[in-house]
Design a protein around this motif. Structure first.
Motif, PDB file in Angstrom:
ATOM      1  N   GLU A  30      20.955  44.870  40.649  1.00  0.00           N
ATOM      2  CA  GLU A  30      21.318  43.586  40.033  1.00  0.00           C
ATOM      3  C   GLU A  30      22.752  43.213  40.378  1.00  0.00           C
ATOM      4  N   TYR A  31      23.615  44.209  40.347  1.00  0.00           N
ATOM      5  CA  TYR A  31      25.020  43.973  40.671  1.00  0.00           C
ATOM      6  C   TYR A  31      25.176  43.522  42.121  1.00  0.00           C
ATOM      7  N   VAL A  32      24.534  44.236  43.030  1.00  0.00           N
ATOM      8  CA  VAL A  32      24.644  43.875  44.448  1.00  0.00           C
ATOM      9  C   VAL A  32      24.094  42.474  44.684  1.00  0.00           C
ATOM     10  N   ARG A  33      22.951  42.172  44.068  1.00  0.00           N
ATOM     11  CA  ARG A  33      22.351  40.848  44.247  1.00  0.00           C
ATOM     12  C   ARG A  33      23.299  39.756  43.756  1.00  0.00           C
ATOM     13  N   ARG A  34      23.918  39.981  42.606  1.00  0.00           N
ATOM     14  CA  ARG A  34      24.836  38.982  42.051  1.00  0.00           C
ATOM     15  C   ARG A  34      26.052  38.784  42.952  1.00  0.00           C
ATOM     16  N   VAL A  35      26.589  39.882  43.472  1.00  0.00           N
ATOM     17  CA  VAL A  35      27.751  39.790  44.354  1.00  0.00           C
ATOM     18  C   VAL A  35      27.396  39.062  45.646  1.00  0.00           C
ATOM     19  N   LEU A  36      26.268  39.418  46.244  1.00  0.00           N
ATOM     20  CA  LEU A  36      25.858  38.760  47.488  1.00  0.00           C
ATOM     21  C   LEU A  36      25.578  37.282  47.254  1.00  0.00           C
ATOM     22  N   GLU A  37      24.882  36.992  46.176  1.00  0.00           N
ATOM     23  CA  GLU A  37      24.572  35.592  45.852  1.00  0.00           C
ATOM     24  C   GLU A  37      25.860  34.794  45.688  1.00  0.00           C
ATOM     25  N   TYR A  38      26.805  35.339  44.945  1.00  0.00           N
ATOM     26  CA  TYR A  38      28.077  34.648  44.718  1.00  0.00           C
ATOM     27  C   TYR A  38      28.806  34.402  46.038  1.00  0.00           C
ATOM     28  N   ASN A  39      28.874  35.413  46.867  1.00  0.00           N
ATOM     29  CA  ASN A  39      29.626  35.289  48.116  1.00  0.00           C
ATOM     30  C   ASN A  39      28.946  34.365  49.117  1.00  0.00           C
ATOM     31  N   ILE A  40      27.628  34.325  49.092  1.00  0.00           N
ATOM     32  CA  ILE A  40      26.908  33.420  49.990  1.00  0.00           C
ATOM     33  C   ILE A  40      27.080  31.975  49.535  1.00  0.00           C
ATOM     34  N   VAL A  41      26.881  31.738  48.240  1.00  0.00           N
ATOM     35  CA  VAL A  41      27.008  30.381  47.707  1.00  0.00           C
ATOM     36  C   VAL A  41      28.433  29.859  47.868  1.00  0.00           C
ATOM     37  N   HIS A  42      29.419  30.740  47.697  1.00  0.00           N
ATOM     38  CA  HIS A  42      30.820  30.322  47.776  1.00  0.00           C
ATOM     39  C   HIS A  42      31.389  30.439  49.188  1.00  0.00           C
ATOM     40  N   MET A  43      30.491  30.646  50.152  1.00  0.00           N
ATOM     41  CA  MET A  43      30.871  30.623  51.574  1.00  0.00           C
ATOM     42  C   MET A  43      31.917  31.671  51.933  1.00  0.00           C
ATOM     43  N   ARG A  44      31.915  32.766  51.191  1.00  0.00           N
ATOM     44  CA  ARG A  44      32.691  33.921  51.625  1.00  0.00           C
ATOM     45  C   ARG A  44      31.930  34.649  52.731  1.00  0.00           C
ATOM     46  N   LEU A  45      30.613  34.665  52.592  1.00  0.00           N
ATOM     47  CA  LEU A  45      29.725  35.132  53.655  1.00  0.00           C
ATOM     48  C   LEU A  45      29.093  33.885  54.258  1.00  0.00           C
ATOM     49  N   LEU A  46      29.399  33.626  55.494  1.00  0.00           N
ATOM     50  CA  LEU A  46      29.057  32.352  56.111  1.00  0.00           C
ATOM     51  C   LEU A  46      27.642  32.327  56.669  1.00  0.00           C
ATOM     52  N   PRO A  47      27.061  31.147  56.783  1.00  0.00           N
ATOM     53  CA  PRO A  47      25.742  31.026  57.405  1.00  0.00           C
ATOM     54  C   PRO A  47      25.720  31.656  58.792  1.00  0.00           C
ATOM     55  N   GLY A  48      24.704  32.478  59.044  1.00  0.00           N
ATOM     56  CA  GLY A  48      24.587  33.169  60.319  1.00  0.00           C
ATOM     57  C   GLY A  48      25.312  34.498  60.370  1.00  0.00           C
ATOM     58  N   GLU A  49      26.047  34.841  59.312  1.00  0.00           N
ATOM     59  CA  GLU A  49      26.803  36.108  59.279  1.00  0.00           C
ATOM     60  C   GLU A  49      25.846  37.295  59.179  1.00  0.00           C
TER      61      GLU A  49
END
Length: 243
Positions: A30-49
């Protein structure tokens, strides 16, 4: 506030990832999912990364099993793509997914606005006014706080009509839409949101269901024009066309 233009694909995952604090009784997956979701939505992890399990596990101080579990869940929600023998990647921006959510809200939320004109719950209307004042305060100070307030404003409409569960379902499905919304904010669309929110409250207060419905529809339709601007300015965030 981090400008999305400053984030480069050449950075390591440990440089790009914003590591959130783990909540009490939150499982590792749950923690990992929340962190990944947050970073993807907030463009810390960019599309295509590309996502590397080992690097994520080290950055979040968990084993690789919850990393895999979280990735599979986010793949189910179409925000991560897995290509056998090629790797795991943050999905590109997809107007199809974004537009599905926008259309759902266009149809459903407009009807809720008309219903809210009948209910006119004073306590919730006052809460919406307070929310609007906070939006004005945070508009240029804190992007993430402003977008959270935007969510809460719309959530109040669902709450007034007793549809909190449906709002949660909509929010769970809004990851693609939220990325578009974040970039729209960076294109200086936020001030228009505040003006439209103010007009929507007025529509509810005056019990003008027809106007309130039309205001909500126009508010949500504006995302279409923002999409065209985003694609022109950030073509690298969209899946490359086969040529």
């Amino acid at each position: 506030m981090t400008d999305i233009n400053t984030l480069m694909y050449t950075e390591g995952i440990e440089d790009m990832l914003e590591v959130l604090e783990r909540r009490s009784k939150e499982s590792a997956s749950e923690y990992v999912r929340r962190v990944l979701e947050y970073n993807i939505v907030h463009m810390r992890l960019l599309p295509g990364e590309q996502l590397q399990e080992k690097a994520l596990a080290e950055a979040l101080n968990v084993s690789r099993t919850p990393i895999r579990e979280a990735i599979l869940e986010l793949k189910r929600r179409n925000i991560i793509d897995i290509y056998p023998q090629h790797g795991t990647f943050v999905s590109y921006l997809d107007n199809g997914y974004s537009d599905d959510i926008r259309y759902l809200r266009y149809v459903f939320e407009a009807e809720l606005m008309a219903k809210a004109c009948e209910i006119r719950d004073r306590e919730i209307i006052d809460r919406m006014y307070e929310n609007l004042q906070l939006q004005k305060l945070y508009i240029w100070r804190d992007r993430d706080r402003f977008l959270t307030l935007d969510d809460e404003f719309h959530g109040a409409i669902y709450s007034m009509c007793g549809r909190d569960f449906i709002y949660q379902v909509v929010r769970e499905s809004s990851l693609h839409f939220d990325r578009m919304r974040l970039i729209s904010y960076d294109l200086d669309s936020a001030r228009e949101l505040i003006d439209e929110h103010a007009a929507m409250i007025e529509g509810i207060e005056t019990a003008d269901a027809q106007r309130a419905r039309a205001l909500c529809q126009r508010h949500l339709t504006r995302a279409l024009s923002d999409y065209d601007r985003i694609k022109r300015m950030y073509p690298q965030y969209f899946k490359p066309e086969k040529g």
